[in-house]
Design a protein around this motif. Structure first.
Motif, PDB file in Angstrom:
ATOM      1  N   ILE A  88     -21.924  19.049 -17.230  1.00 41.51           N
ATOM      2  CA  ILE A  88     -21.035  18.013 -16.495  1.00 41.51           C
ATOM      3  C   ILE A  88     -21.268  16.542 -16.587  1.00 41.51           C
ATOM      4  CG2 ILE A  88     -21.812  18.516 -14.336  1.00 41.51           C
ATOM      5  CD1 ILE A  88     -19.042  19.008 -13.126  1.00 41.51           C
ATOM      6  N   ILE A 133     -18.607  13.855 -17.675  1.00 39.66           N
ATOM      7  CA  ILE A 133     -18.000  12.739 -16.736  1.00 39.66           C
ATOM      8  C   ILE A 133     -18.653  11.368 -16.898  1.00 39.66           C
ATOM      9  CG2 ILE A 133     -18.074  12.155 -14.208  1.00 39.66           C
ATOM     10  CD1 ILE A 133     -17.990  15.011 -13.547  1.00 39.66           C
ATOM     11  N   CYS A 164     -14.342   7.063  -8.796  1.00 36.40           N
ATOM     12  CA  CYS A 164     -13.635   8.078  -9.226  1.00 36.40           C
ATOM     13  C   CYS A 164     -12.650   7.964 -10.188  1.00 36.40           C
ATOM     14  CB  CYS A 164     -12.591   8.549  -8.121  1.00 36.40           C
ATOM     15  SG  CYS A 164     -11.648   9.940  -8.238  1.00 36.40           S
ATOM     16  N   VAL A 172     -21.045  14.030  -8.022  1.00 30.93           N
ATOM     17  CA  VAL A 172     -21.342  15.238  -9.105  1.00 30.93           C
ATOM     18  C   VAL A 172     -22.555  15.873  -8.645  1.00 30.93           C
ATOM     19  CG1 VAL A 172     -21.783  15.576 -11.602  1.00 30.93           C
ATOM     20  CG2 VAL A 172     -20.097  13.651 -10.819  1.00 30.93           C
ATOM     21  N   TYR A 208     -17.965  18.747  -9.345  1.00 28.88           N
ATOM     22  CA  TYR A 208     -17.807  17.242  -8.899  1.00 28.88           C
ATOM     23  C   TYR A 208     -16.806  17.436  -7.714  1.00 28.88           C
ATOM     24  CZ  TYR A 208     -13.470  17.712 -11.292  1.00 28.88           C
ATOM     25  OH  TYR A 208     -12.146  17.965 -11.605  1.00 28.88           O
ATOM     26  N   PHE A 230     -12.391  19.242 -14.992  1.00 27.93           N
ATOM     27  CA  PHE A 230     -12.527  17.985 -15.150  1.00 27.93           C
ATOM     28  C   PHE A 230     -11.982  17.494 -16.540  1.00 27.93           C
ATOM     29  CE2 PHE A 230     -14.099  14.004 -17.130  1.00 27.93           C
ATOM     30  CZ  PHE A 230     -14.405  13.453 -15.599  1.00 27.93           C
ATOM     31  N   SER A 249      -8.129  17.921 -16.234  1.00 24.70           N
ATOM     32  CA  SER A 249      -7.627  16.525 -15.401  1.00 24.70           C
ATOM     33  C   SER A 249      -7.277  15.551 -16.380  1.00 24.70           C
ATOM     34  CB  SER A 249      -8.326  16.468 -14.262  1.00 24.70           C
ATOM     35  OG  SER A 249      -8.112  17.626 -13.364  1.00 24.70           O
ATOM     36  N   LYS A 250      -8.776  15.335 -17.140  1.00 24.02           N
ATOM     37  CA  LYS A 250      -8.718  13.895 -17.712  1.00 24.02           C
ATOM     38  C   LYS A 250      -7.936  14.093 -19.009  1.00 24.02           C
ATOM     39  CE  LYS A 250     -10.188  10.860 -17.240  1.00 24.02           C
ATOM     40  NZ  LYS A 250      -9.380   9.412 -16.431  1.00 24.02           N
ATOM     41  N   ARG A 289      -9.742  23.302  -7.252  1.00 22.60           N
ATOM     42  CA  ARG A 289     -10.190  22.255  -6.694  1.00 22.60           C
ATOM     43  C   ARG A 289     -10.634  22.778  -5.079  1.00 22.60           C
ATOM     44  NH1 ARG A 289      -5.974  17.320  -7.509  1.00 22.60           N
ATOM     45  NH2 ARG A 289      -6.571  16.948  -9.770  1.00 22.60           N
TER      46      ARG A 289
END
Length: 585
Positions: A17, A21, A38, A50, A57, A71, A74-75, A516
């Motif tokens: 991770i 990230i 963020c 993280v 995270y 992650f 979302s990204k 989440r």
């Protein structure tokens, strides 16, 4: 397909991770954690944490949280399965596919053949034989940048692409399966000839098919790839791979390729199009995955209006809010943009009408409101449309307008609307990936919520505590669907692996809102001092959860069931006691 837990765990284990990230935000050491700005919201002071140890995270500013899969979802704006595939590709880990190895290999070869064909068509457009197609694009005002962005190409025909791909090592049956070639009386040749080519991408950016516009007087005007193992036009939207990157709450939904290209060229990059087929449930599902609202821009003719009317209930059923954009003075978005420019379109988009207003206006044309019988029929149909409003306030506004139009009382229209209101999902406020609290709200208030969170954290951190809690807390008493699922998943992991790690638990949920929530459990652990304090906290949490459960049972109980009411009331009085005396095994 939904991969097995073992496969998901393997992909996650191969995807650190911190590495993932760090490509999006700078992280620095802060105790056992890493902190940074963020990547999901603008901030000046770091609130994003993280945990390399837990591989999770959490942002204390916007509430974003989860594991490495969350992650990427979302990204990259991907669904759960596609995020797993993205990570697997990055880690060079071969995922199993549904079906046998031959089917998987064929799909891979079709995607590879399509990519090679797209490169060939692009080169042909920019070569000597593509002069006519280039002139057409010049006339339509398509810039070189847009041609490159969408990978536009030209198919000369004959057997050019067939011969080229055979020379590159593709088999004849692979090219036929991909829809690039076809067997004829004179042997195998290209499916597409003398056509401007539009590669069709899936949400991951892979070329899965083509659409071709004829250059000249041939028929049909547009020709799509046939259904293949990687492509179904009822399950694809043109330019979704680009539009999803905008992370916009709305998508413009058009009819044609050129409408989308033109909208993107003018800066409206959240535009997609259907692929010459009727709008269906799968299209609505794709839109729902990436946006909360669809703005329909179909051609300004009878067929376009009918297409809008058909699409609206499908989108509403999927929980997507719907507006309709009528463009005056042009037959389609491409023509409107060329004639009036970006500013005029942006202003028109602001004034897109709610789907009910559009449908009522269209419906009115079918009735003579001077005739009492037709007025009644119109009133009934219009009241049904009002039932699909996003909320009660909106519904009342439309009821009032229909009443003024028909002279039918608002009370009568409201009763008719209430009677016909079943069957539609209310449009949601935002997609689940944008809502940290998309899970169902618990019964028992904030105290019960906090108690359930603390229990989940405690039983995940300690196997002896998990055994002790399981002996006195049945799953049903966790009450809400989300916490019951989390409670069940914890024990499933213990039974399978003997341990329960936070990333493993997060991966048991595909909904990002639920992921989440699980991440928040570990980002905000219960505070206690020594072992005695932990034991006291755990017993208090059990008491709160059990009390909430008994309250819910009492509220649901019929008044006549006196004996059961007494039993539950007694159980509630005894709920706050010491359930566990030792959590060390």
């Amino acid at each position: 397909m939904r991969y097995s837990d073992d496969i998901i765990d393997e992909v996650r284990a191969r995807s650190d991770i911190v590495d993932i990230i760090s490509a999006h935000t700078a992280l620095k050491k802060n105790g056992s954690a890493l902190i940074g700005l963020c990547p999901f919201h603008g901030e000046k002071s770091p609130s994003f944490s993280v945990s390399p140890e837990k591989q999770v995270y959490h942002c204390f500013g916007c509430g974003a949280g989860g594991n490495v899969i969350t992650f990427v979802m979302s990204k990259e704006n991907l669904g759960f399965v596609d995020a797993v595939k993205w990570l697997a590709d990055r880690a060079r880990y071969a995922l199993p596919e549904s079906g046998d190895d031959r089917e998987r290999a064929l799909r891979e070869r079709i995607v590879a053949a399509n990519a090679a064909a797209a490169r060939f068509y692009y080169a042909e457009l920019n070569g000597q034989d593509g002069a006519g197609a280039r002139a057409y694009l010049d006339k339509r005002g398509v810039s070189p940048a847009m041609r490159k962005r969408f990978g536009l190409g030209y198919a000369v025909g004959g057997a050019r692409v067939t011969d080229k791909l055979l020379a590159e090592g593709f088999r004849r049956d692979e090219l036929v399966s991909a829809g690039l070639s076809a067997e004829g009386r004179r042997g195998m040749g290209d499916r597409f000839f003398q056509r401007l080519m539009f590669p069709i991408f899936d949400s991951r950016g892979r070329v899965i098919a083509f659409g071709g516009r004829v250059m000249g007087d041939g028929r049909p005007k547009y020709l799509n790839s046939p259904e293949t193992p990687v492509f179904s036009k009822s399950r694809a939207l043109y330019a979704l791979n680009f539009a999803k990157r905008e992370r916009s709450e709305r998508l413009f939904v058009c009819e044609g390729y050129m409408d989308v290209v033109s909208l993107h060229q003018y800066g409206f990059t959240n535009a997609v199009a259907t692929l010459g087929t009727a709008f269906g449930d799968a299209h609505a599902g794709l839109i729902r995955q990436y946006a909360r609202e669809a703005v329909l821009l179909f051609d300004a003719d009878g067929a376009g209006e009918n297409a809008v009317v058909r699409a609206i209930p499908i989108l509403l059923k999927a929980g997507v809010s719907v507006k309709v954009l009528r463009l005056s003075g042009a037959k389609d978005p491409d023509e409107f943009l060329k004639a009036f420019g970006r500013g005029a379109f942006a202003e028109a988009a602001k004034n897109a009408v709610d789907h009910i207003e559009f449908q009522v206006t269209a419906l009115k044309r079918n009735y003579d409101l001077a005739d009492s019988a037709q007025k009644i029929l119109f009133g009934r149909e219009a009241a049904k449309l009002a039932a699909t409003a996003a909320g009660e306030i909106e519904k009342d506004v439309y009821i009032e307008e229909i009443s003024e139009l028909t002279g039918i009382s608002e009370e009568a229209l409201k009763k008719e609307s209430d009677r016909s209101g079943a069957g539609y999902a209310r449009p949601v406020g935002a997609r689940s990936r944008a809502r940290p609290n998309s899970f169902d709200r618990s019964e028992g208030g904030k105290a019960a919520d906090e108690a359930r969170r603390n229990i989940i954290h405690t039983i995940t951190a300690s196997e002896p505590a998990a055994r002790a809690v399981r002996a006195c807390l049945p799953e049903a008493e966790m009450l809400t669907g989300f916490y019951r699922a989390a409670y069940r998943a914890v024990y499933a992991l213990y039974e399978k692996k003997g341990v329960c790690y936070p990333p493993d638990l997060i991966s048991r949920f595909e909904d990002e809102g639920e992921q989440r929530m699980i991440a928040n459990v570990f980002a905000r652990p219960p505070v206690y001092g020594d072992e005695a304090a932990r034991l006291k906290m755990l017993n208090e949490c059990l008491g709160v959860v059990k009390t909430a459960y008994y309250d819910s049972q009492l509220n649901a109980l019929k008044a006549a069931d006196f004996a059961e009411r007494q039993r539950l009331a007694e159980a509630k009085r005894n709920a706050k006691k010491q359930y566990i005396t030792d959590v060390d095994g």
